[in-house]
Design an enzyme around this catalytic site. Structure first.
Site, mmCIF file in Angstrom:
data_model
loop_
_atom_site.group_PDB
_atom_site.id
_atom_site.type_symbol
_atom_site.label_atom_id
_atom_site.label_comp_id
_atom_site.label_asym_id
_atom_site.label_seq_id
_atom_site.Cartn_x
_atom_site.Cartn_y
_atom_site.Cartn_z
ATOM 1 N N GLY A 1 0.814 -1.215 0.000
ATOM 2 C CA GLY A 1 0.000 0.000 0.000
ATOM 3 C C GLY A 1 0.845 1.263 0.000
ATOM 4 O O GLY A 1 2.086 1.215 0.106
ATOM 5 N N ASP A 2 0.184 2.414 -0.192
ATOM 6 C CA ASP A 2 0.845 3.719 -0.164
ATOM 7 C C ASP A 2 1.939 3.858 -1.219
ATOM 8 O O ASP A 2 2.940 4.547 -1.009
ATOM 9 C CB ASP A 2 1.432 4.007 1.240
ATOM 10 N N LYS B 1 -0.692 5.399 -5.482
ATOM 11 C CA LYS B 1 -1.798 5.093 -6.420
ATOM 12 C C LYS B 1 -2.638 6.338 -6.683
ATOM 13 O O LYS B 1 -3.018 6.621 -7.816
ATOM 14 C CB LYS B 1 -2.702 3.978 -5.835
ATOM 15 N N GLY C 1 -5.967 5.565 2.134
ATOM 16 C CA GLY C 1 -5.651 6.989 2.222
ATOM 17 C C GLY C 1 -4.862 7.340 0.978
ATOM 18 O O GLY C 1 -3.700 6.954 0.857
ATOM 19 N N HIS C 2 -5.503 7.996 0.030
ATOM 20 C CA HIS C 2 -4.869 8.278 -1.262
ATOM 21 C C HIS C 2 -4.654 9.784 -1.408
ATOM 22 O O HIS C 2 -5.600 10.571 -1.312
ATOM 23 C CB HIS C 2 -5.749 7.754 -2.407
ATOM 24 N N GLN D 1 -5.163 -0.344 -0.893
ATOM 25 C CA GLN D 1 -4.151 -1.200 -0.281
ATOM 26 C C GLN D 1 -3.166 -1.652 -1.378
ATOM 27 O O GLN D 1 -2.992 -0.932 -2.341
ATOM 28 C CB GLN D 1 -4.779 -2.402 0.453
HETATM 29 P P1 GDP Z 1 -1.576 5.626 -2.040
HETATM 30 O O1 GDP Z 1 -2.267 5.108 -0.837
HETATM 31 O O2 GDP Z 1 -0.953 4.542 -2.870
HETATM 32 O O3 GDP Z 1 -2.415 6.556 -2.871
HETATM 33 O O4 GDP Z 1 -0.352 6.521 -1.512
HETATM 34 P P2 GDP Z 1 -0.397 7.572 -0.282
HETATM 35 O O5 GDP Z 1 -1.071 8.790 -0.741
HETATM 36 O O6 GDP Z 1 -0.884 6.920 0.952
HETATM 37 O O7 GDP Z 1 1.141 7.791 -0.044
HETATM 38 C C1 GDP Z 1 1.980 8.281 -1.038
HETATM 39 C C2 GDP Z 1 2.675 9.567 -0.515
HETATM 40 O O8 GDP Z 1 3.760 9.898 -1.354
HETATM 41 C C3 GDP Z 1 1.756 10.774 -0.550
HETATM 42 O O9 GDP Z 1 2.143 11.643 0.489
HETATM 43 C C4 GDP Z 1 2.063 11.408 -1.906
HETATM 44 O O10 GDP Z 1 1.813 12.822 -1.943
HETATM 45 C C5 GDP Z 1 3.539 11.140 -2.019
HETATM 46 N N1 GDP Z 1 4.045 10.932 -3.386
HETATM 47 C C6 GDP Z 1 3.442 10.306 -4.421
HETATM 48 N N2 GDP Z 1 4.298 10.228 -5.471
HETATM 49 C C7 GDP Z 1 5.439 10.819 -5.073
HETATM 50 C C8 GDP Z 1 6.714 11.018 -5.685
HETATM 51 O O11 GDP Z 1 6.974 10.634 -6.828
HETATM 52 N N3 GDP Z 1 7.674 11.631 -4.942
HETATM 53 C C9 GDP Z 1 7.452 12.061 -3.671
HETATM 54 N N4 GDP Z 1 8.454 12.634 -3.024
HETATM 55 N N5 GDP Z 1 6.273 11.897 -3.056
HETATM 56 C C10 GDP Z 1 5.289 11.273 -3.750
HETATM 57 P P1 IMO Z 2 -3.883 2.541 0.736
HETATM 58 O O1 IMO Z 2 -5.074 2.312 -0.165
HETATM 59 C C1 IMO Z 2 -1.205 0.942 3.768
HETATM 60 C C2 IMO Z 2 -2.896 -1.982 6.545
HETATM 61 C C3 IMO Z 2 -3.019 -1.590 8.000
HETATM 62 C C4 IMO Z 2 -2.824 -2.946 8.651
HETATM 63 C C5 IMO Z 2 -3.535 -3.886 7.698
HETATM 64 C C6 IMO Z 2 -4.955 -4.232 8.111
HETATM 65 O O2 IMO Z 2 -3.729 3.932 1.206
HETATM 66 O O3 IMO Z 2 -2.646 1.965 0.108
HETATM 67 P P2 IMO Z 2 -7.247 -2.884 8.036
HETATM 68 O O4 IMO Z 2 -7.641 -1.603 8.696
HETATM 69 O O5 IMO Z 2 -7.374 -2.875 6.555
HETATM 70 O O6 IMO Z 2 -7.917 -4.078 8.664
HETATM 71 O O7 IMO Z 2 -5.678 -3.048 8.395
HETATM 72 O O8 IMO Z 2 -3.556 -3.238 6.446
HETATM 73 N N1 IMO Z 2 -3.554 -1.066 5.596
HETATM 74 C C7 IMO Z 2 -2.889 -0.221 4.790
HETATM 75 N N2 IMO Z 2 -1.571 0.042 4.704
HETATM 76 N N3 IMO Z 2 -2.065 1.535 2.921
HETATM 77 C C8 IMO Z 2 -3.392 1.254 2.972
HETATM 78 O O9 IMO Z 2 -4.266 1.715 2.062
HETATM 79 C C9 IMO Z 2 -3.867 0.371 3.975
HETATM 80 N N4 IMO Z 2 -5.087 -0.100 4.319
HETATM 81 C C10 IMO Z 2 -4.883 -0.984 5.310
HETATM 82 O O10 IMO Z 2 -2.028 -0.672 8.384
HETATM 83 O O11 IMO Z 2 -1.461 -3.277 8.666
HETATM 84 MG MG MG Z 3 -2.264 5.361 1.224
#
Ligand code: GDP
Ligand code: IMO
Ligand code: MG
Length: 405
Positions: free
Chosen positions: A12-13, A16, A40-41, A206
């Protein structure tokens, strides 16, 4: 008239949200197919950060349509907040078969975390209990909100949840919020069939390693996060999906408990966390950081069949003298290239690394040779093209392979 799936390759994170926002410009409809407000996107436009949990990313463009499919679990309070932010007039639709995350699911999530000998570190958004109740046929769905017999349905499920709620509070909860979905409720498969002529993005939440089947179970979420979940979560056949794009962070992170073979519990891990701003977008928790793990990405590729990859956060690696990439595990003296199911076995595995020279330059347009070597190596190991690299949070901070290759 093309549909693209955006799937996270790691835990995740991966970024996306940023890539969905980028591709949304040339799309009409953005669809979430699994997960709930645990996601959390983040999208950053003109320096302003927008985080979505329940609704799809890409809706910052006013003309786009959003759909939350039946495989998702709906937290009506999270939905209300996001609708308020995006604007009530937004074109967001919700599948009538999607299950509801109810207040007792959140209480159960808390209690389960406290009762487990080894906590999973869930987001405490009620996700696990909600999906368990869905499978156990003791959930409520979006369509129940509008059913004149909702009282009977609550009577059916009440005996299973009576330690966590009262019948009246459950009914009140539903009645107080049913107006939120009025005019937005659709049959997901019919809606998608009727809109087959649009350009569609399916936004994964995720990542593959959090998939309840193929992730690091039990340290996973409770839904399928991989490409197959589009079919089961939206009621469309596999032929509905034209392209599958894997989103891979240039290193690895994970939030919550569970195995992370390339984890760096040292200054380098701290450096990646601080430079990459690796703090959870949903819970604010620090993310654990490590080198890129190609065993993980290969596992993800096998399951999702990516047409191409997007490598994100490459800028975070700038300035390092040396960059490592894990290509296989040393498992009790034997080298393996596939990700084990058994976590005790995984515990015995240590990553085997290839080393790369770093670069100092700011990443733009023509990438430095060292960054191209890093990308070339990833492509040759996986046999898939990296079509874009993301080099910053902002919308425009993206480099396509036409410019560097
Ligand atoms: P998601 O859950 O896959 O949508 O990703 P998140 O938003 O949870 O986490 C990605 C984090 O990295 C966010 O704070 C974005 O603003 C940041 N981000 C995304 N792409 C880049 C990148 O290419 N470089 C940097 N430095 N930050 C990025
Ligand atoms: P995005 O879409 C990162 C993790 C939680 C925990 C496990 C189970 O932003 O990539 P849950 O609440 O789903 O039962 O938790 O999954 N987790 C994530 N980690 N990014 C996420 O979403 C996540 N959604 C759940 O931290 O380890
Ligand atoms: Mg996220």
């Amino acid at each position: 008239m093309v549909s693209k799936a955006i799937i996270g390759c790691q835990w995740g994170d991966e970024g996306k949200g940023k890539i969905v926002d980028l591709l949304a410009k040339d799309s009409d409809l953005i669809v979430r197919f699994q997960g709930g407000a645990n996601a959390g996107h983040t999208v950053v436009v003109n320096g302003k950060e927008h985080i979505s949990h329940q609704v799809p990313s890409g809706l910052l463009y006013e003309d786009k349509i959003g759909l939350i499919g039946d495989g998702c679990v709906i937290d009506l309070d999270a939905l209300r907040k996001e609708l308020d932010q995006i604007g009530k007039g937004s074109k967001i639709f919700i599948g009538d078969r999607a299950n509801l995350v109810l207040p007792h699911h959140k209480r159960m999530d808390e209690l389960q975390e406290e009762t487990r000998k080894k906590g999973i570190g869930t987001t405490r958004r009620g996700i696990g209990p909600c999906y368990s109740h869905k499978a156990g046929r003791m959930g409520l769905r979006i369509c129940d909100l509008d059913d004149k017999n909702i009282g009977d349905r609550i009577d059916e499920i009440y005996p299973f949840v009576k330690d966590f709620t009262t019948r009246e509070s459950l009914l009140d909860y539903c009645m107080d919020r049913k107006n939120l979905v009025e005019g937005r409720t659709v049959s997901t498969p019919n809606f998608l069939m009727e809109n087959r002529g649009l350009d569609i993005l399916f936004e994964g939440a995720q990542g593959t390693m959090l998939d309840v089947n193929y992730g690091t179970y039990p340290f996973t979420t409770s839904s399928n996060t991989t490409v197959g979940a589009i079919c089961t979560g939206c009621g469309v056949p596999p032929s509905f999906i034209d392209e599958v794009i894997g989103i891979t962070k240039a290193y690895t992170t994970r939030v919550g408990e569970g195995p992370l073979p390339t984890e760096l519990r040292d200054e380098m891990g701290d450096h990646l966390r601080e430079k990459g701003g690796e703090y959870g977008a949903t819970t604010g928790r620090p993310r654990r950081c490590g080198w890129l793990d190609l065993v993980v990405v290969k596992h993800s590729l096998a399951i999702n069949g990516f047409s191409s990859l997007v490598l994100t956060k490459l800028d975070v690696l700038s300035g390092l003298k040396e960059i490592k990439v894990c290509t296989r595990y040393d498992c009790q003296g034997e080298e393996i290239e596939s990700f084990p199911a058994n976590l005790s076995l995984l515990d015995e595995c240590s990553p085997v690394y290839e080393r790369f020279r770093g670069w100092d330059q700011k990443l733009e347009y023509k990438l430095p040779k060292e960054a191209r070597d890093y990308i070339d190596y990833i492509e040759s190991c996986l046999g898939v093209d990296v079509s874009m690299v993301s080099v910053g949070k902002g919308r425009g901070e993206i480099i396509t392979n036409e410019s560097w290759s």
